[in-house]
Enzyme design. Structure first.
Site, PDB file in Angstrom:
ATOM      1  N   ILE A  98       0.839  -1.215   0.000  1.00  0.00           N
ATOM      2  CA  ILE A  98       0.000   0.000   0.000  1.00  0.00           C
ATOM      3  C   ILE A  98       0.872   1.263   0.000  1.00  0.00           C
ATOM      4  CG2 ILE A  98      -1.901   1.218   1.134  1.00  0.00           C
ATOM      5  CD1 ILE A  98      -2.670  -1.451   2.463  1.00  0.00           C
TER       6      ILE A  98
ATOM      7  N   ALA B   3       4.696  -1.771   8.795  1.00  0.00           N
ATOM      8  CA  ALA B   3       4.126  -2.720   9.766  1.00  0.00           C
ATOM      9  C   ALA B   3       4.456  -4.136   9.349  1.00  0.00           C
ATOM     10  CB  ALA B   3       2.597  -2.567   9.819  1.00  0.00           C
ATOM     11  N   GLU B   4       4.390  -5.023  10.323  1.00  0.00           N
ATOM     12  CA  GLU B   4       4.216  -6.437  10.020  1.00  0.00           C
ATOM     13  C   GLU B   4       2.720  -6.562   9.764  1.00  0.00           C
ATOM     14  OE1 GLU B   4       6.277  -8.871   9.586  1.00  0.00           O
ATOM     15  OE2 GLU B   4       8.080  -7.754  10.096  1.00  0.00           O
TER      16      GLU B   4
ATOM     17  N   THR C 102      -6.319  -0.362  10.625  1.00  0.00           N
ATOM     18  CA  THR C 102      -7.079  -1.400   9.927  1.00  0.00           C
ATOM     19  C   THR C 102      -8.429  -1.639  10.594  1.00  0.00           C
ATOM     20  OG1 THR C 102      -7.116  -3.789   9.514  1.00  0.00           O
ATOM     21  CG2 THR C 102      -5.699  -3.060  11.297  1.00  0.00           C
ATOM     22  N   ASP C 103      -9.395  -2.096   9.810  1.00  0.00           N
ATOM     23  CA  ASP C 103     -10.700  -2.439  10.394  1.00  0.00           C
ATOM     24  C   ASP C 103     -10.585  -3.600  11.380  1.00  0.00           C
ATOM     25  OD1 ASP C 103     -10.221  -4.459   8.529  1.00  0.00           O
ATOM     26  OD2 ASP C 103     -12.209  -4.382   7.618  1.00  0.00           O
ATOM     27  N   GLU C 104      -9.503  -4.396  11.252  1.00  0.00           N
ATOM     28  CA  GLU C 104      -9.382  -5.587  12.108  1.00  0.00           C
ATOM     29  C   GLU C 104      -9.263  -5.245  13.586  1.00  0.00           C
ATOM     30  OE1 GLU C 104      -6.701  -8.677  10.936  1.00  0.00           O
ATOM     31  OE2 GLU C 104      -7.254  -8.495   8.844  1.00  0.00           O
TER      32      GLU C 104
ATOM     33  N   TYR D 167      -1.764  -9.797  15.294  1.00  0.00           N
ATOM     34  CA  TYR D 167      -1.594  -8.663  14.365  1.00  0.00           C
ATOM     35  C   TYR D 167      -2.547  -7.525  14.727  1.00  0.00           C
ATOM     36  CZ  TYR D 167      -2.717  -5.793  10.279  1.00  0.00           C
ATOM     37  OH  TYR D 167      -2.990  -4.733   9.457  1.00  0.00           O
TER      38      TYR D 167
ATOM     39  N   LYS E 231      -1.950  -3.614  16.141  1.00  0.00           N
ATOM     40  CA  LYS E 231      -2.422  -2.400  15.461  1.00  0.00           C
ATOM     41  C   LYS E 231      -3.332  -1.584  16.387  1.00  0.00           C
ATOM     42  CE  LYS E 231      -1.835  -1.326  11.648  1.00  0.00           C
ATOM     43  NZ  LYS E 231      -0.754  -0.529  10.974  1.00  0.00           N
TER      44      LYS E 231
ATOM     45  N   TYR F 261      -9.441 -21.517   3.692  1.00  0.00           N
ATOM     46  CA  TYR F 261      -9.548 -21.847   5.121  1.00  0.00           C
ATOM     47  C   TYR F 261     -11.009 -22.130   5.508  1.00  0.00           C
ATOM     48  CZ  TYR F 261      -4.958 -19.463   5.569  1.00  0.00           C
ATOM     49  OH  TYR F 261      -3.655 -19.056   5.441  1.00  0.00           O
TER      50      TYR F 261
HETATM   51  P1  NAD Z   1       3.204  -4.848   3.506  1.00  0.00           P
HETATM   52  O1  NAD Z   1       3.504  -5.990   4.421  1.00  0.00           O
HETATM   53  O2  NAD Z   1       3.033  -5.097   2.059  1.00  0.00           O
HETATM   54  O3  NAD Z   1       4.364  -3.750   3.644  1.00  0.00           O
HETATM   55  C1  NAD Z   1       4.890  -3.360   4.868  1.00  0.00           C
HETATM   56  C2  NAD Z   1       6.132  -2.517   4.581  1.00  0.00           C
HETATM   57  O4  NAD Z   1       6.662  -2.077   5.840  1.00  0.00           O
HETATM   58  C3  NAD Z   1       7.260  -3.285   3.880  1.00  0.00           C
HETATM   59  O5  NAD Z   1       7.804  -2.513   2.846  1.00  0.00           O
HETATM   60  C4  NAD Z   1       8.294  -3.519   4.987  1.00  0.00           C
HETATM   61  O6  NAD Z   1       9.617  -3.588   4.504  1.00  0.00           O
HETATM   62  C5  NAD Z   1       8.064  -2.288   5.860  1.00  0.00           C
HETATM   63  N1  NAD Z   1       8.479  -2.508   7.256  1.00  0.00           N
HETATM   64  C6  NAD Z   1       8.163  -3.555   8.061  1.00  0.00           C
HETATM   65  N2  NAD Z   1       8.762  -3.421   9.258  1.00  0.00           N
HETATM   66  C7  NAD Z   1       9.439  -2.243   9.227  1.00  0.00           C
HETATM   67  C8  NAD Z   1      10.240  -1.546  10.171  1.00  0.00           C
HETATM   68  N3  NAD Z   1      10.455  -2.031  11.390  1.00  0.00           N
HETATM   69  N4  NAD Z   1      10.775  -0.364   9.798  1.00  0.00           N
HETATM   70  C9  NAD Z   1      10.560   0.140   8.554  1.00  0.00           C
HETATM   71  N5  NAD Z   1       9.838  -0.492   7.622  1.00  0.00           N
HETATM   72  C10 NAD Z   1       9.275  -1.667   7.948  1.00  0.00           C
HETATM   73  O7  NAD Z   1       1.945  -4.153   4.148  1.00  0.00           O
HETATM   74  P2  NAD Z   1       0.703  -3.438   3.429  1.00  0.00           P
HETATM   75  O8  NAD Z   1      -0.303  -4.451   3.103  1.00  0.00           O
HETATM   76  O9  NAD Z   1       1.222  -2.519   2.389  1.00  0.00           O
HETATM   77  O10 NAD Z   1       0.139  -2.586   4.663  1.00  0.00           O
HETATM   78  C11 NAD Z   1       0.614  -1.278   4.916  1.00  0.00           C
HETATM   79  C12 NAD Z   1      -0.108  -0.721   6.132  1.00  0.00           C
HETATM   80  O11 NAD Z   1      -1.495  -0.696   5.916  1.00  0.00           O
HETATM   81  C13 NAD Z   1       0.112  -1.546   7.401  1.00  0.00           C
HETATM   82  O12 NAD Z   1       0.254  -0.662   8.469  1.00  0.00           O
HETATM   83  C14 NAD Z   1      -1.162  -2.357   7.534  1.00  0.00           C
HETATM   84  O13 NAD Z   1      -1.436  -2.652   8.885  1.00  0.00           O
HETATM   85  C15 NAD Z   1      -2.174  -1.383   6.961  1.00  0.00           C
HETATM   86  N6  NAD Z   1      -3.365  -1.978   6.342  1.00  0.00           N
HETATM   87  C16 NAD Z   1      -3.225  -2.981   5.409  1.00  0.00           C
HETATM   88  C17 NAD Z   1      -4.363  -3.485   4.770  1.00  0.00           C
HETATM   89  C18 NAD Z   1      -4.274  -4.556   3.711  1.00  0.00           C
HETATM   90  O14 NAD Z   1      -5.290  -5.039   3.245  1.00  0.00           O
HETATM   91  N7  NAD Z   1      -3.090  -4.956   3.262  1.00  0.00           N
HETATM   92  C19 NAD Z   1      -5.620  -2.967   5.104  1.00  0.00           C
HETATM   93  C20 NAD Z   1      -5.715  -1.964   6.090  1.00  0.00           C
HETATM   94  C21 NAD Z   1      -4.585  -1.463   6.685  1.00  0.00           C
HETATM   95  O1  DAU Z   2      -9.016  -6.025   6.931  1.00  0.00           O
HETATM   96  C1  DAU Z   2      -7.774  -5.430   6.740  1.00  0.00           C
HETATM   97  C2  DAU Z   2      -6.680  -6.456   6.869  1.00  0.00           C
HETATM   98  O2  DAU Z   2      -6.789  -7.308   5.739  1.00  0.00           O
HETATM   99  C3  DAU Z   2      -5.290  -5.854   6.967  1.00  0.00           C
HETATM  100  O3  DAU Z   2      -5.191  -5.109   8.146  1.00  0.00           O
HETATM  101  C4  DAU Z   2      -4.222  -6.941   6.951  1.00  0.00           C
HETATM  102  O4  DAU Z   2      -2.919  -6.351   6.911  1.00  0.00           O
HETATM  103  C5  DAU Z   2      -4.409  -7.792   5.715  1.00  0.00           C
HETATM  104  O5  DAU Z   2      -3.491  -8.860   5.730  1.00  0.00           O
HETATM  105  C6  DAU Z   2      -5.849  -8.329   5.646  1.00  0.00           C
HETATM  106  O6  DAU Z   2      -6.078  -9.330   6.684  1.00  0.00           O
HETATM  107  P1  DAU Z   2      -6.884 -10.689   6.369  1.00  0.00           P
HETATM  108  O7  DAU Z   2      -6.497 -11.699   7.363  1.00  0.00           O
HETATM  109  O8  DAU Z   2      -8.332 -10.411   6.183  1.00  0.00           O
HETATM  110  O9  DAU Z   2      -6.245 -10.996   4.901  1.00  0.00           O
HETATM  111  P2  DAU Z   2      -5.742 -12.334   4.211  1.00  0.00           P
HETATM  112  O10 DAU Z   2      -5.466 -11.993   2.785  1.00  0.00           O
HETATM  113  O11 DAU Z   2      -4.670 -13.007   4.990  1.00  0.00           O
HETATM  114  O12 DAU Z   2      -7.027 -13.272   4.269  1.00  0.00           O
HETATM  115  C7  DAU Z   2      -8.264 -12.857   3.698  1.00  0.00           C
HETATM  116  C8  DAU Z   2      -9.281 -13.955   3.971  1.00  0.00           C
HETATM  117  O13 DAU Z   2      -8.916 -15.125   3.207  1.00  0.00           O
HETATM  118  C9  DAU Z   2      -9.333 -14.418   5.408  1.00  0.00           C
HETATM  119  O14 DAU Z   2     -10.674 -14.738   5.752  1.00  0.00           O
HETATM  120  C10 DAU Z   2      -8.469 -15.680   5.440  1.00  0.00           C
HETATM  121  C11 DAU Z   2      -8.690 -16.255   4.049  1.00  0.00           C
HETATM  122  N1  DAU Z   2      -7.553 -17.017   3.482  1.00  0.00           N
HETATM  123  C12 DAU Z   2      -6.347 -16.404   3.441  1.00  0.00           C
HETATM  124  C13 DAU Z   2      -5.226 -17.058   2.922  1.00  0.00           C
HETATM  125  C14 DAU Z   2      -3.882 -16.399   2.898  1.00  0.00           C
HETATM  126  C15 DAU Z   2      -7.746 -18.291   2.962  1.00  0.00           C
HETATM  127  O15 DAU Z   2      -8.863 -18.830   2.975  1.00  0.00           O
HETATM  128  N2  DAU Z   2      -6.644 -18.936   2.444  1.00  0.00           N
HETATM  129  C16 DAU Z   2      -5.406 -18.392   2.426  1.00  0.00           C
HETATM  130  O16 DAU Z   2      -4.445 -19.060   1.955  1.00  0.00           O
END
Ligand code: NAD
Ligand code: DAU
Length: 339
Positions: free
Chosen positions: A13, A82-83, A124-126, A151, A155, A208
């Protein structure tokens, strides 16, 4: 030039945000501070305007490194770092506490030390836990925090520290809470890119539990625009939910991907459920639409097609990941080897 400090900008993102801000502004300069963990990928930063984007490899937990890179006249800090993967937090939570909680606090301290004008926390909504299946339950900004995974607990804790910095020290903070993002450059541990990549390689698609968990999907560029508008139009101390009213059962998402790729549904494999698996997320985003003047602009059908096209056209990007440490992760997580 307006200087902004973006953490985690080499991830999914954060990189979408940087691409968008550079494309849509002319007077913004970005310092992109990222530790390049397994999820950070310099490939995500290709083709950026190098005159307005500077990459710094660094850890947000390292206060000295942050202070060195954060300019004195910083307009805003956007904390994407973030992780981010729930399954990894179930295997090992401590990295999540370190980066997501301690790292956020370090950034808040640095923001105060350097008088950054605004701090935007990407949450995040989580953090609000799981909703019942009935259609009339939604997350609002006033929903209680009830995180269920390590996770989401990390957050939620980060949000508390952001709030505390606002209430105690008057730091100008804004929090955004978005649902599940999808789009280009998402690491293939997450549902949509994992399913696309497995389907492209004719490998089983691990679903899952009963596959009926619901997620509220949003195209990543719509989320990135909401973050920018939260910085521009948001009120200090406020929280903004970001969602596109696009609830889908996981199994529907997986079948849609298989159909788009012309692959058989027989590739679907139901596997053991995720422990503590949240059943449903659904976001009420009317405050954000009204106060930030934001609306999602990409439909699910269009966004999913664009995403699938991107993975088709960027198979080297996916294969570079699949040929690295991801193989081990996959074997451990799914008990199966990738081809
Ligand atoms: P991502 O895992 O793809 O990227 C995370 C980035 O953070 C990576 O580039 C990593 O190198 C960097 N990073 C990790 N630890 C670090 C540290 N200690 N110092 C500096 N950099 C570090 O994550 P994403 O999916 O792009 O999510 C970005 C943000 O958005 C996160 O805060 C996540 O909680 C939030 N978010 C994600 C989603 C989603 O659906 N992916 C939805 C809502 C909110
Ligand atoms: O809602 C926002 C969040 O969405 C973010 O904050 C997180 O960073 C992001 O990882 C995501 O979390 P989810 O756990 O919802 O996403 P994930 O893609 O891991 O899984 C989406 C759904 O799919 C969840 O119900 C678990 C399921 N799933 C996931 C994987 C990886 C499967 O059924 N099989 C899989 O192999």
């Amino acid at each position: 030039m307006t200087k902004i400090f973006v953490t985690g900008g080499a991830g999914f993102i954060g990189s979408a945000f940087i691409h968008q801000v550079l494309a849509e502004t002319e007077d913004v300069e970005i310092i992109n501070f990222d530790a390049l963990t397994y999820a950070g990928n310099p490939e995500n930063l290709k083709y950026l305007d190098a005159t307005r984007h500077r990459f710094v490899k660094g850890d947000i937990c390292d206060k000295e490194a942050v202070l060195q890179s954060l300019p004195d006249d910083c307009e805003a800090i956007f904390n994407f770092a973030a992780e981010s993967h729930v399954d990894r937090s179930i295997s090992s939570a401590s990295e999540f506490v370190t980066t997501n909680v301690l790292g956020t606090q370090v950034l808040l301290d640095c923001a105060r030390a350097k008088n950054a004008r605004r701090f935007v926390q990407i949450s995040t909504d989580e953090v609000m836990g799981s909703l019942p299946e009935s259609d009339d339950a939604f997350f609002t900004e006033d929903s209680p925090l009830r995180p269920n995974s390590p996770y989401s607990a990390s957050k939620a804790a980060a949000e508390h520290f952001v709030r505390a910095a606002r209430e105690t020290f008057g730091l100008d903070t804004v929090i955004t809470r978005c649902g599940n993002n999808y789009g280009a450059r998402q690491f293939p541990e997450k549902l949509i890119p994992l399913m696309i990549s497995n389907a492209m390689h004719d490998e089983p698609l691990p679903v899952y539990g009963d596959g009926k968990n619901v997620r509220d999907w949003i195209y990543v560029e719509d989320h990135a625009r909401a973050v920018w508008l939260a910085y521009k139009n948001g009120k200090a101390g406020e929280i903004y939910n970001v969602g596109a009213r696009n609830e889908r059962k996981n199994i529907e998402v997986v079948k849609a991907i298989l159909d788009a790729l012309n692959k058989p549904h027989s590739l679907i494999k139901y596997v053991t459920d995720r422990p503590g698996h949240d059943r449903r997320y659904a976001i009420e985003a009317s405050k954000t639409e009204r106060e930030l003047n934001w609306n999602p602009s990409v439909s699910w059908e269009e966004g999913l097609q664009k995403t699938i096209d991107w993975y088709r056209e960027n198979q080297d990007w996916v294969n570079n990941i699949r040929n690295g440490a991801y193989r081990e992760y996959y074997q451990k997580m799914y008990g199966a080897s990738l081809k």
